[in-house]
Design a protein around this motif. Sequence first.
Motif, PDB file in Angstrom:
ATOM      1  N   ASN A 211       0.846  -1.198   0.000  1.00 51.31           N
ATOM      2  CA  ASN A 211       0.000   0.000   0.000  1.00 51.31           C
ATOM      3  C   ASN A 211       0.877   1.241   0.000  1.00 51.31           C
ATOM      4  O   ASN A 211       1.407   1.640   1.033  1.00 51.31           O
ATOM      5  N   GLU A 212       1.047   1.829  -1.183  1.00 49.77           N
ATOM      6  CA  GLU A 212       1.829   3.052  -1.311  1.00 49.77           C
ATOM      7  C   GLU A 212       0.902   4.178  -1.783  1.00 49.77           C
ATOM      8  O   GLU A 212       0.065   3.982  -2.662  1.00 49.77           O
ATOM      9  N   PHE A 213       1.076   5.355  -1.163  1.00 48.11           N
ATOM     10  CA  PHE A 213       0.216   6.491  -1.466  1.00 48.11           C
ATOM     11  C   PHE A 213       1.080   7.649  -1.967  1.00 48.11           C
ATOM     12  O   PHE A 213       2.123   7.966  -1.357  1.00 48.11           O
ATOM     13  N   TYR A 214       0.626   8.283  -3.028  1.00 39.94           N
ATOM     14  CA  TYR A 214       1.337   9.427  -3.596  1.00 39.94           C
ATOM     15  C   TYR A 214       0.662  10.708  -3.099  1.00 39.94           C
ATOM     16  O   TYR A 214      -0.537  10.913  -3.317  1.00 39.94           O
ATOM     17  N   VAL A 215       1.434  11.561  -2.437  1.00 44.08           N
ATOM     18  CA  VAL A 215       0.899  12.804  -1.879  1.00 44.08           C
ATOM     19  C   VAL A 215       1.769  13.969  -2.331  1.00 44.08           C
ATOM     20  O   VAL A 215       2.987  13.836  -2.504  1.00 44.08           O
ATOM     21  N   ALA A 216       1.130  15.108  -2.546  1.00 44.01           N
ATOM     22  CA  ALA A 216       1.868  16.296  -2.988  1.00 44.01           C
ATOM     23  C   ALA A 216       2.302  17.148  -1.805  1.00 44.01           C
ATOM     24  O   ALA A 216       3.330  17.835  -1.860  1.00 44.01           O
ATOM     25  N   ASN A 217       1.529  17.106  -0.729  1.00 44.46           N
ATOM     26  CA  ASN A 217       1.852  17.924   0.440  1.00 44.46           C
ATOM     27  C   ASN A 217       1.878  17.015   1.675  1.00 44.46           C
ATOM     28  O   ASN A 217       2.245  15.839   1.581  1.00 44.46           O
ATOM     29  N   GLU A 218       1.482  17.539   2.811  1.00 48.71           N
ATOM     30  CA  GLU A 218       1.393  16.701   4.003  1.00 48.71           C
ATOM     31  C   GLU A 218       0.313  15.640   3.812  1.00 48.71           C
ATOM     32  O   GLU A 218      -0.660  15.845   3.072  1.00 48.71           O
ATOM     33  N   ALA A 219       0.514  14.496   4.478  1.00 52.83           N
ATOM     34  CA  ALA A 219      -0.438  13.391   4.350  1.00 52.83           C
ATOM     35  C   ALA A 219      -1.365  13.373   5.554  1.00 52.83           C
ATOM     36  O   ALA A 219      -0.912  13.296   6.700  1.00 52.83           O
ATOM     37  N   ILE A 220      -2.657  13.483   5.290  1.00 56.19           N
ATOM     38  CA  ILE A 220      -3.670  13.404   6.350  1.00 56.19           C
ATOM     39  C   ILE A 220      -4.164  11.957   6.412  1.00 56.19           C
ATOM     40  O   ILE A 220      -4.738  11.448   5.449  1.00 56.19           O
ATOM     41  N   VAL A 221      -3.899  11.305   7.537  1.00 53.07           N
ATOM     42  CA  VAL A 221      -4.141   9.862   7.641  1.00 53.07           C
ATOM     43  C   VAL A 221      -5.226   9.600   8.675  1.00 53.07           C
ATOM     44  O   VAL A 221      -5.199  10.144   9.786  1.00 53.07           O
ATOM     45  N   LYS A 222      -6.188   8.758   8.308  1.00 48.21           N
ATOM     46  CA  LYS A 222      -7.223   8.308   9.232  1.00 48.21           C
ATOM     47  C   LYS A 222      -7.200   6.788   9.286  1.00 48.21           C
ATOM     48  O   LYS A 222      -7.136   6.128   8.243  1.00 48.21           O
ATOM     49  N   VAL A 223      -7.251   6.243  10.508  1.00 46.35           N
ATOM     50  CA  VAL A 223      -7.231   4.797  10.715  1.00 46.35           C
ATOM     51  C   VAL A 223      -8.521   4.386  11.411  1.00 46.35           C
ATOM     52  O   VAL A 223      -8.811   4.844  12.517  1.00 46.35           O
ATOM     53  N   ASN A 224      -9.289   3.527  10.758  1.00 42.97           N
ATOM     54  CA  ASN A 224     -10.507   2.992  11.368  1.00 42.97           C
ATOM     55  C   ASN A 224     -10.445   1.466  11.370  1.00 42.97           C
ATOM     56  O   ASN A 224      -9.892   0.856  10.442  1.00 42.97           O
ATOM     57  N   ILE A 225     -11.041   0.879  12.405  1.00 42.30           N
ATOM     58  CA  ILE A 225     -11.209  -0.579  12.456  1.00 42.30           C
ATOM     59  C   ILE A 225     -12.706  -0.815  12.593  1.00 42.30           C
ATOM     60  O   ILE A 225     -13.228  -0.938  13.716  1.00 42.30           O
ATOM     61  N   PRO A 226     -13.422  -0.843  11.489  1.00 43.62           N
ATOM     62  CA  PRO A 226     -14.893  -0.814  11.538  1.00 43.62           C
ATOM     63  C   PRO A 226     -15.543  -2.084  12.090  1.00 43.62           C
ATOM     64  O   PRO A 226     -16.688  -2.043  12.519  1.00 43.62           O
ATOM     65  N   ASN A 227     -14.832  -3.215  12.072  1.00 40.57           N
ATOM     66  CA  ASN A 227     -15.473  -4.467  12.504  1.00 40.57           C
ATOM     67  C   ASN A 227     -15.176  -4.811  13.967  1.00 40.57           C
ATOM     68  O   ASN A 227     -15.179  -5.974  14.351  1.00 40.57           O
ATOM     69  N   THR A 228     -14.899  -3.803  14.775  1.00 44.13           N
ATOM     70  CA  THR A 228     -14.744  -4.025  16.212  1.00 44.13           C
ATOM     71  C   THR A 228     -15.406  -2.887  16.985  1.00 44.13           C
ATOM     72  O   THR A 228     -15.448  -1.744  16.515  1.00 44.13           O
ATOM     73  N   LYS A 229     -15.921  -3.223  18.144  1.00 45.03           N
ATOM     74  CA  LYS A 229     -16.492  -2.216  19.036  1.00 45.03           C
ATOM     75  C   LYS A 229     -15.528  -1.844  20.155  1.00 45.03           C
ATOM     76  O   LYS A 229     -15.864  -1.027  21.013  1.00 45.03           O
ATOM     77  N   ARG A 230     -14.357  -2.444  20.136  1.00 48.66           N
ATOM     78  CA  ARG A 230     -13.395  -2.179  21.192  1.00 48.66           C
ATOM     79  C   ARG A 230     -12.718  -0.820  21.000  1.00 48.66           C
ATOM     80  O   ARG A 230     -12.568  -0.332  19.883  1.00 48.66           O
ATOM     81  N   LYS A 231     -12.291  -0.253  22.100  1.00 45.69           N
ATOM     82  CA  LYS A 231     -11.531   0.986  22.046  1.00 45.69           C
ATOM     83  C   LYS A 231     -10.069   0.645  21.770  1.00 45.69           C
ATOM     84  O   LYS A 231      -9.581  -0.413  22.169  1.00 45.69           O
ATOM     85  N   TYR A 232      -9.382   1.544  21.100  1.00 43.34           N
ATOM     86  CA  TYR A 232      -7.976   1.292  20.805  1.00 43.34           C
ATOM     87  C   TYR A 232      -7.220   2.623  20.718  1.00 43.34           C
ATOM     88  O   TYR A 232      -7.800   3.676  20.444  1.00 43.34           O
ATOM     89  N   THR A 233      -5.941   2.530  20.974  1.00 43.30           N
ATOM     90  CA  THR A 233      -5.049   3.687  20.836  1.00 43.30           C
ATOM     91  C   THR A 233      -4.078   3.415  19.694  1.00 43.30           C
ATOM     92  O   THR A 233      -3.679   2.262  19.473  1.00 43.30           O
ATOM     93  N   ILE A 234      -3.699   4.464  18.988  1.00 47.10           N
ATOM     94  CA  ILE A 234      -2.854   4.328  17.803  1.00 47.10           C
ATOM     95  C   ILE A 234      -1.493   4.959  18.060  1.00 47.10           C
ATOM     96  O   ILE A 234      -1.397   6.087  18.552  1.00 47.10           O
ATOM     97  N   THR A 235      -0.442   4.218  17.726  1.00 45.11           N
ATOM     98  CA  THR A 235       0.923   4.724  17.813  1.00 45.11           C
ATOM     99  C   THR A 235       1.541   4.663  16.420  1.00 45.11           C
ATOM    100  O   THR A 235       1.405   3.646  15.718  1.00 45.11           O
ATOM    101  N   VAL A 236       2.196   5.751  16.028  1.00 43.06           N
ATOM    102  CA  VAL A 236       2.750   5.867  14.677  1.00 43.06           C
ATOM    103  C   VAL A 236       4.260   6.077  14.766  1.00 43.06           C
ATOM    104  O   VAL A 236       4.748   6.844  15.612  1.00 43.06           O
TER     105      VAL A 236
END
Length: 288
Positions: A211-236
């Motif tokens: 999965n490679e994405f081509y961006v011209a400026n800053e990359a705005i990233v959203k991460v969803n896990i739609p098939n779970t109801k659990r809470k989660y924290t994201i580390t990048v």
Amino acid sequence: MDNILIFKKKLFVSLISIIICILFLPLVLGAEYHINFIQEYIGLMIFYGIYTLPFLVFLGVPINILSGFVLKRFNRLKIFINFLLHTIPALIIGLFMFSNGPFALICIPILISSIFFVIDTLVFQKEQKSRKKYTVIILPFTILLILLIPSFINEWEFVAIQKEEKPVVELNVSGEVVNIKPSTCWDSDNSSGCPADDEPFLLPIDPFVKNEFYVANEAIVKVNIPNTKRKYTITVFYIDEKATKKITVKGNKFILPAHIPEQAVKVIATMDSSQKVSFNFGIRNGNR
């Protein structure tokens, strides 16, 4: 009752209590038994006997003997006082030895002391004719139930977790959306069996990651896990100025700067069930 008789009876009570404790502990702490139950039980009995015998002899016996001389001074509430004399030292020992461990370990000295207390009440306190004398038998079983409750809860949670779907990540990078099947593992109590791949790396000129994405400026990233109801924290984890940067995301959205080099960014989502969901994706922005 004179002191010599008290001492002899207390030694008898202590001997019976030690034998029962050594016989009983493998059933409480033996975890899962397999085909050779008798062989495994005897092995555990020897193991726990060797480990606990010094504590039973040098702590349990003196406390039990001391309680006999202390109770001579009381005419009422003997069973209750005897209970406190046995269990309070055990609680202190449990807190001292296992303060940083699971609650069940703190209960084990109390379980052992309750066995001493029950045998002492049934054998030594013969003048007690009331039903209270015999109701003390339920005490070790009550403590045993308290010991086993966390195991029952963990087993129930494990069964429930096993029925959950494997997480699927919906990744949105500057409006381009893909679904990713991430790597997953369980990180209960910071288990070393769940290593986190948190090392981003620079990309070669040719396509390298899925999965490679081509961006011209800053990359705005959203991460969803739609098939779970659990809470989660994201580390990048990403590379910036030749160093690995780590950010903990509030929510599910983060921004990668426009000046960073082309690279594979690492993302780890930690669920409230201790499951770790990890994946990477490539950023192509012309910065070599």
